[in-house]
Design a protein around this motif. Sequence first.
Motif, PDB file in Angstrom:
ATOM      1  N   ARG A   4       0.836  -1.203   0.000  1.00  0.00           N
ATOM      2  CA  ARG A   4       0.000   0.000   0.000  1.00  0.00           C
ATOM      3  C   ARG A   4       0.864   1.244   0.000  1.00  0.00           C
ATOM      4  NH1 ARG A   4      -2.532   1.274   5.973  1.00  0.00           N
ATOM      5  NH2 ARG A   4      -0.677   0.753   7.214  1.00  0.00           N
ATOM      6  N   GLN A   5       2.032   1.202   0.652  1.00  0.00           N
ATOM      7  CA  GLN A   5       2.931   2.350   0.647  1.00  0.00           C
ATOM      8  C   GLN A   5       3.419   2.631  -0.772  1.00  0.00           C
ATOM      9  OE1 GLN A   5       5.774   0.928   3.496  1.00  0.00           O
ATOM     10  NE2 GLN A   5       4.789   1.984   5.215  1.00  0.00           N
ATOM     11  N   LEU A   6       3.730   1.560  -1.510  1.00  0.00           N
ATOM     12  CA  LEU A   6       4.162   1.746  -2.898  1.00  0.00           C
ATOM     13  C   LEU A   6       3.020   2.278  -3.756  1.00  0.00           C
ATOM     14  CD1 LEU A   6       6.362  -1.445  -3.469  1.00  0.00           C
ATOM     15  CD2 LEU A   6       7.096   0.876  -2.894  1.00  0.00           C
ATOM     16  N   ARG A   7       1.800   1.807  -3.491  1.00  0.00           N
ATOM     17  CA  ARG A   7       0.654   2.322  -4.243  1.00  0.00           C
ATOM     18  C   ARG A   7       0.459   3.818  -3.962  1.00  0.00           C
ATOM     19  NH1 ARG A   7      -1.722  -2.793  -3.185  1.00  0.00           N
ATOM     20  NH2 ARG A   7      -2.724  -1.996  -1.278  1.00  0.00           N
ATOM     21  N   ARG A  37       5.805   9.116   4.498  1.00  0.00           N
ATOM     22  CA  ARG A  37       6.903   9.390   5.438  1.00  0.00           C
ATOM     23  C   ARG A  37       7.491   8.092   5.977  1.00  0.00           C
ATOM     24  NH1 ARG A  37       3.484  13.717   7.049  1.00  0.00           N
ATOM     25  NH2 ARG A  37       2.658  12.481   8.798  1.00  0.00           N
ATOM     26  N   ARG A  38       6.633   7.100   6.296  1.00  0.00           N
ATOM     27  CA  ARG A  38       7.143   5.808   6.791  1.00  0.00           C
ATOM     28  C   ARG A  38       7.987   5.108   5.718  1.00  0.00           C
ATOM     29  NH1 ARG A  38       1.869   3.190   9.943  1.00  0.00           N
ATOM     30  NH2 ARG A  38       1.939   4.636  11.748  1.00  0.00           N
ATOM     31  N   LEU A  39       7.537   5.202   4.480  1.00  0.00           N
ATOM     32  CA  LEU A  39       8.299   4.584   3.396  1.00  0.00           C
ATOM     33  C   LEU A  39       9.650   5.275   3.234  1.00  0.00           C
ATOM     34  CD1 LEU A  39       8.416   2.542   1.054  1.00  0.00           C
ATOM     35  CD2 LEU A  39       7.260   4.236  -0.380  1.00  0.00           C
ATOM     36  N   GLU A  40       9.677   6.572   3.315  1.00  0.00           N
ATOM     37  CA  GLU A  40      10.944   7.294   3.197  1.00  0.00           C
ATOM     38  C   GLU A  40      11.891   6.923   4.327  1.00  0.00           C
ATOM     39  OE1 GLU A  40       9.810  11.420   0.893  1.00  0.00           O
ATOM     40  OE2 GLU A  40       9.247  11.243   3.017  1.00  0.00           O
ATOM     41  N   ARG A  41      11.345   6.808   5.557  1.00  0.00           N
ATOM     42  CA  ARG A  41      12.208   6.422   6.686  1.00  0.00           C
ATOM     43  C   ARG A  41      12.782   5.017   6.476  1.00  0.00           C
ATOM     44  NH1 ARG A  41       8.217   9.026   9.921  1.00  0.00           N
ATOM     45  NH2 ARG A  41       7.272   6.994  10.429  1.00  0.00           N
ATOM     46  N   GLU A  42      11.944   4.116   6.003  1.00  0.00           N
ATOM     47  CA  GLU A  42      12.414   2.733   5.814  1.00  0.00           C
ATOM     48  C   GLU A  42      13.452   2.649   4.712  1.00  0.00           C
ATOM     49  OE1 GLU A  42      10.594  -1.731   4.908  1.00  0.00           O
ATOM     50  OE2 GLU A  42       9.279  -0.094   5.550  1.00  0.00           O
ATOM     51  N   LEU A  43      13.256   3.402   3.626  1.00  0.00           N
ATOM     52  CA  LEU A  43      14.204   3.354   2.510  1.00  0.00           C
ATOM     53  C   LEU A  43      15.435   4.225   2.764  1.00  0.00           C
ATOM     54  CD1 LEU A  43      11.730   3.539  -0.524  1.00  0.00           C
ATOM     55  CD2 LEU A  43      12.879   1.526   0.400  1.00  0.00           C
ATOM     56  N   VAL A  55       4.366  19.632  -5.041  1.00  0.00           N
ATOM     57  CA  VAL A  55       5.085  18.413  -4.640  1.00  0.00           C
ATOM     58  C   VAL A  55       5.618  17.788  -5.918  1.00  0.00           C
ATOM     59  CG1 VAL A  55       4.871  16.101  -3.668  1.00  0.00           C
ATOM     60  CG2 VAL A  55       3.646  17.999  -2.609  1.00  0.00           C
ATOM     61  N   ARG A  56       6.907  17.545  -5.898  1.00  0.00           N
ATOM     62  CA  ARG A  56       7.466  16.880  -7.073  1.00  0.00           C
ATOM     63  C   ARG A  56       8.463  15.815  -6.633  1.00  0.00           C
ATOM     64  NH1 ARG A  56      11.357  21.521  -9.791  1.00  0.00           N
ATOM     65  NH2 ARG A  56      12.880  21.667  -8.074  1.00  0.00           N
ATOM     66  N   LEU A  57       8.712  14.868  -7.529  1.00  0.00           N
ATOM     67  CA  LEU A  57       9.637  13.768  -7.224  1.00  0.00           C
ATOM     68  C   LEU A  57      11.055  14.295  -7.016  1.00  0.00           C
ATOM     69  CD1 LEU A  57       8.487  11.076  -9.805  1.00  0.00           C
ATOM     70  CD2 LEU A  57       8.482  10.780  -7.324  1.00  0.00           C
ATOM     71  N   SER A  58      11.718  13.727  -6.029  1.00  0.00           N
ATOM     72  CA  SER A  58      13.146  13.979  -5.858  1.00  0.00           C
ATOM     73  C   SER A  58      13.912  13.111  -6.854  1.00  0.00           C
ATOM     74  CB  SER A  58      13.574  13.640  -4.434  1.00  0.00           C
ATOM     75  OG  SER A  58      13.448  12.236  -4.230  1.00  0.00           O
ATOM     76  N   GLY A  59      15.220  13.280  -6.876  1.00  0.00           N
ATOM     77  CA  GLY A  59      16.032  12.407  -7.737  1.00  0.00           C
ATOM     78  C   GLY A  59      15.880  10.950  -7.343  1.00  0.00           C
ATOM     79  N   ALA A  60      15.885  10.689  -6.030  1.00  0.00           N
ATOM     80  CA  ALA A  60      15.698   9.311  -5.564  1.00  0.00           C
ATOM     81  C   ALA A  60      14.313   8.806  -5.937  1.00  0.00           C
ATOM     82  CB  ALA A  60      15.899   9.249  -4.048  1.00  0.00           C
ATOM     83  N   GLY A  61      13.293   9.701  -5.829  1.00  0.00           N
ATOM     84  CA  GLY A  61      11.941   9.299  -6.175  1.00  0.00           C
ATOM     85  C   GLY A  61      11.821   8.920  -7.639  1.00  0.00           C
ATOM     86  N   GLU A  62      12.462   9.725  -8.522  1.00  0.00           N
ATOM     87  CA  GLU A  62      12.426   9.411  -9.948  1.00  0.00           C
ATOM     88  C   GLU A  62      13.065   8.049 -10.234  1.00  0.00           C
ATOM     89  OE1 GLU A  62      14.013  12.440 -12.420  1.00  0.00           O
ATOM     90  OE2 GLU A  62      12.659  14.002 -11.677  1.00  0.00           O
ATOM     91  N   ARG A  63      14.164   7.759  -9.516  1.00  0.00           N
ATOM     92  CA  ARG A  63      14.852   6.476  -9.754  1.00  0.00           C
ATOM     93  C   ARG A  63      14.031   5.311  -9.239  1.00  0.00           C
ATOM     94  NH1 ARG A  63      15.916   2.360 -10.787  1.00  0.00           N
ATOM     95  NH2 ARG A  63      17.894   1.198 -10.802  1.00  0.00           N
TER      96      ARG A  63
END
Length: 296
Positions: A4-7, A37-43, A55-63
């Motif tokens: 669900r976090q990925l969704r 936020r939980r997904l970002e902490r875990e990754l 709100v836009r994707l970061s470089g890590a988000g794009e990858r």
Amino acid sequence: MELRQLRYFVAVADEGGFGRAAERLGIVQSAVSQQIRRLERELGVTLFERSTRRVRLSGAGERLLPEARGVLAAADRARRVAADIASGAEGLLRLGTVQGPGDRIFRLLDELAATAPRLHVRLRRLPLADRLAAVRAGELDAALVRAVPAAPDLELFPVWTDPLYAALPAGHPLAAEPRPDLARLARLPLRLAPREDNPPFHDLITDALRAAGAEPLLGPPFTDLQETLTAIAAGPPSWTVFYEVAGLPRVPRVALRPLAAPSVTTSLAVSPGPPTPPLRHLLQALAGHPDAGDLR
């Protein structure tokens, strides 16, 4: 990491904002923000660059976005496959087989492929006792067995019946009869495999002889069909009994005659209880077989 976090991550990336993603997902915006936020902490990375206006994707988000899409697509495929397996449209049938007769097994597989084209079939050739034990242990879904009248802890469904043939010297008077009398055949030594090699078939023949009023006169043991027929052709008068596997053999000086009785029945051995979806397809295919018995 949860699916669900990925969704939620993909939804925010697609919609360009937490509010629109929440509307698309049918949940409150705070739940989307919390899971991202939980997904970002875990990754250990920041997935989005946030400001008061956008709100836009970061470089890590794009990858990571293509990877997230791939994981979600794989999960969807797994769900579809599981649903197909549950419905019986797809899956694996583990079937213990017998040899022959003729092309019946191939016709059965063709019928099964027509009714369940995405069902995979794994055939296993095992000795009779091992075949039955594998069904009891759940290592096989079902097994074809021949001449077995009953099997403890298993259900047997007769699927087809085959005639038996007597092989005897061509010059013997009984060879002139189209269907030799079993009691008269019993006066000749019978080449039969030892009971421990195949108890059901051994009992089928000896019980039939006794039912005809004759005590079996056992001669040299049956080894394989070709060797046994050659011995009947060349040696002192004797006979054997067999069922057709791949056509009737032709051996000089040996006559092959069908017996009026007994016949040999091939059955399907299954565990008691409701059949699994793959087994249901097998039962349907067998029910459509021209030689099948009643499999209702």
